[in-house]
Design a protein around this motif. Structure first.
Motif, short mmCIF file in Angstrom:
data_model
loop_
_atom_site.label_atom_id
_atom_site.label_comp_id
_atom_site.label_asym_id
_atom_site.label_seq_id
_atom_site.Cartn_x
_atom_site.Cartn_y
_atom_site.Cartn_z
N GLU A 318 56.23 7.84 31.09
CA GLU A 318 55.85 6.86 32.11
C GLU A 318 57.06 6.04 32.53
OE1 GLU A 318 52.63 3.26 32.98
OE2 GLU A 318 52.68 4.23 31.01
N GLY A 319 57.83 5.60 31.55
CA GLY A 319 59.04 4.84 31.88
C GLY A 319 60.02 5.66 32.69
N TYR A 320 60.15 6.93 32.37
CA TYR A 320 61.07 7.78 33.11
C TYR A 320 60.62 8.04 34.54
CZ TYR A 320 63.84 8.98 29.00
OH TYR A 320 64.68 8.93 27.93
N PHE A 326 61.09 8.47 42.65
CA PHE A 326 60.77 7.52 43.73
C PHE A 326 59.27 7.50 44.01
CE2 PHE A 326 65.09 9.02 44.20
CZ PHE A 326 65.80 7.84 44.34
N LEU A 327 58.48 7.99 43.07
CA LEU A 327 57.03 7.96 43.22
C LEU A 327 56.54 6.51 43.27
CD1 LEU A 327 55.98 10.71 40.64
CD2 LEU A 327 56.18 10.95 43.13
N PRO A 328 55.61 6.18 44.15
CA PRO A 328 55.02 4.85 44.13
C PRO A 328 54.42 4.56 42.76
CG PRO A 328 54.37 6.04 46.11
CD PRO A 328 55.05 7.04 45.22
N LEU A 329 54.47 3.32 42.35
CA LEU A 329 53.98 2.97 41.01
C LEU A 329 52.50 3.29 40.86
CD1 LEU A 329 55.87 -0.38 40.33
CD2 LEU A 329 56.44 1.94 39.58
N ALA A 330 51.72 3.18 41.93
CA ALA A 330 50.30 3.53 41.85
C ALA A 330 50.13 5.01 41.55
CB ALA A 330 49.60 3.17 43.17
N GLU A 331 51.02 5.84 42.11
CA GLU A 331 50.94 7.28 41.84
C GLU A 331 51.35 7.58 40.40
OE1 GLU A 331 52.48 11.55 43.73
OE2 GLU A 331 52.81 9.66 44.80
N VAL A 332 52.31 6.83 39.88
CA VAL A 332 52.70 7.00 38.48
C VAL A 332 51.52 6.68 37.57
CG1 VAL A 332 54.17 6.10 36.64
CG2 VAL A 332 55.14 6.53 38.90
N GLU A 333 50.82 5.58 37.86
CA GLU A 333 49.67 5.20 37.04
C GLU A 333 48.58 6.28 37.11
OE1 GLU A 333 48.40 1.37 38.33
OE2 GLU A 333 50.28 0.38 37.76
#
Length: 480
Positions: A318-320, A326-333
């Protein structure tokens, strides 16, 4: 110094661990001041903070008001330096490049400065002993290679990752040798040396740690902070640069640049540090530690880079994703939620590996990494047939590569003996009979079997032969 300088390498575009297993934020004072500031003025810094890309700032009050307001006032110029002490950047440098890319995406102008001069001096930061001296020719070769790598990464970012209507800032690559080549030692010390104070220079952590070491510190290394400080001053004067990015181990050098500029012309400038990328045991990743994952294909293939990120611990992914993509943080979540629901699919790991590989090596590099992955780990004959000679040699970097003339009636045992893959005599014959030899992922038990096209020889003229579990051989057949 000459009135005008011609940069040795430059390109400009104008368009209108554990590596840190947890999200690494800014120091508490920096973070709290950012959140206390008006959101209208600190959007970029807050975004970088949330992604864990920023670690600290200098001077400290920059985070509260001046720097956010400066960034909001219009396009600014930001620089980061890279000393060409090797012929490639590595993953440890990639986060600094990504920092520049975020500033460029926000409309700011970025300078990637290659230290053709400072590489010959050697940065003592984080080093327990003095760097081995590099020749001017070696530095020039390294500089050329790194320039091409940086240009490739910025091009890939623009092609595959910039989908915002915001206009990109410009990119300029510079070599600091271009502004040192006309200085004499006496001239530089006479004009610039008077602005440095010995007490301040001696107090730097990088200096103190080396002075306490058995080998001490040479005068050459001690002066490094003067040259990096002057780099910032020169870029401030010639490009209006007021912001410098660097690793956390560069904070002392950033402070020296700030102090020099403030002392000479009184202008306020700013330093921002990014986290250091470390190994699972906390060591800095890089060439000195001998654990570098390189960004140039001839040193670390797209497949190897892809696998490096694919194999990261679950706690790091997740940190990486926040740091290296450059994925939006919402997409990371959302990705992390899918991963928690079905960990076996490793969707987050695969997305991380794909995004980084495409940034560094482009779409073709990512496709190559996937072909190699399918060929090696999924025993895909189709993937083998689609691979080039270069990809096979990258995938099996230690495997011998042979070019053989295909003669009528060539058998499995003939092939194995011609490339010295098995012992001579009955022992080698027995190995084949016992099923110890694999051709294109299929086990063979018949030593006298004549090679069959499309079975033993792929449509691309290649054969992948394996003896035992790990002994690979690549054969390129001629005159097919």
């Amino acid at each position: 110094m000459a009135a005008s300088m011609v940069c040795l390498c430059r390109f400009v575009w104008r368009h209108g661990s554990r590596i840190l297993p947890r999200r690494t934020g800014l120091c508490p004072s920096f973070r709290s001041r950012l959140h206390c500031s008006s959101p209208a003025h600190n959007g970029l810094l807050l975004s970088l903070n949330k992604r864990g890309i920023l670690k600290d700032s200098f001077p400290q009050n920059a985070a509260q008001d001046e720097l956010p307001r400066l960034l909001q006032s219009g396009a600014q110029t930001v620089y980061c330096g890279f000393d060409p002490t090797a012929d490639s950047l590595h993953v440890g440098n990639l986060l600094a490049v990504i920092g520049l890319l975020h500033f460029r995406s926000a409309g700011h102008h970025v300078l990637a400065m290659l230290g053709g001069a400072t590489a010959q001096i050697g940065d003592p930061s984080g080093k327990s002993s003095e760097r081995e001296r590099l020749s001017a020719d070696a530095v020039e070769t390294n500089t050329r290679s790194i320039r091409e790598s940086i240009q490739r990464i910025f091009t890939n970012h623009e092609l595959y990752f910039h989908d915002s209507p915001r206009q990109l800032g410009t990119v300029t690559v510079l070599n600091n040798l271009s502004w040192y080549k006309d200085w004499s030692v006496v001239g530089f010390l006479s004009e610039m040396g008077r602005h440095f104070r010995m007490g301040t220079m001696l107090s730097r952590h990088s200096v103190q740690s080396r002075l306490r070491s058995a080998d001490g510190m040479s005068l050459t290394e001690f002066t490094y902070q003067m040259f990096q400080a002057y780099d910032f001053y020169h870029l401030n004067q010639t490009h209006g640069c007021r912001i410098q990015l660097g690793g956390t181990d560069q904070l002392g050098n950033l402070m020296s640049g700030h102090e020099l500029i403030h002392r000479v012309n009184g202008e306020e400038v700013y330093g921002l540090t990014i986290p250091l990328v470390t190994s699972s045991v906390g060591d800095k990743l890089g060439k000195t530690a001998g654990n570098a994952v390189w960004l140039n294909r001839d040193k670390t293939s797209p497949f190897e880079l892809y696998q490096f990120f694919l194999r990261q611990p679950d706690a790091s992914v997740e940190g990486y994703l926040k740091l290296f993509t450059f994925l939006p943080l919402a997409e990371v979540e959302n990705l992390m939620e899918q991963q928690r629901e079905d960990p076996g699919k490793r969707l987050a790991h695969k997305r991380l590996a794909a995004e980084v590989t495409k940034l560094v090596h482009g779409k073709e590099g990512l496709e190559s990494a996937k072909r190699c992955t399918n060929a090696l780990y999924h025993c895909s004959v189709q993937a083998l047939e689609e691979m080039s000679d270069e990809e096979l040699q990258e995938l099996f970097r230690e495997a011998p590569f042979h070019e053989l003339l295909l003669e009528p009636g060539t058998t499995v045992i003939d092939t194995c003996r011609r490339i010295n893959a098995i012992p001579e005599g009955p022992r080698g014959y027995q190995l084949v009979s016992d099923g110890a030899v694999w051709i294109n992922h299929s086990r063979t038990y018949k030593p006298e079997q004549v090679l069959i096209p499309k079975l033993h020889i792929l449509s691309n003229g290649l054969t992948l032969l394996r003896v035992g579990k790990k002994n690979f051989y690549i054969i390129k057949w001629l005159s097919l």
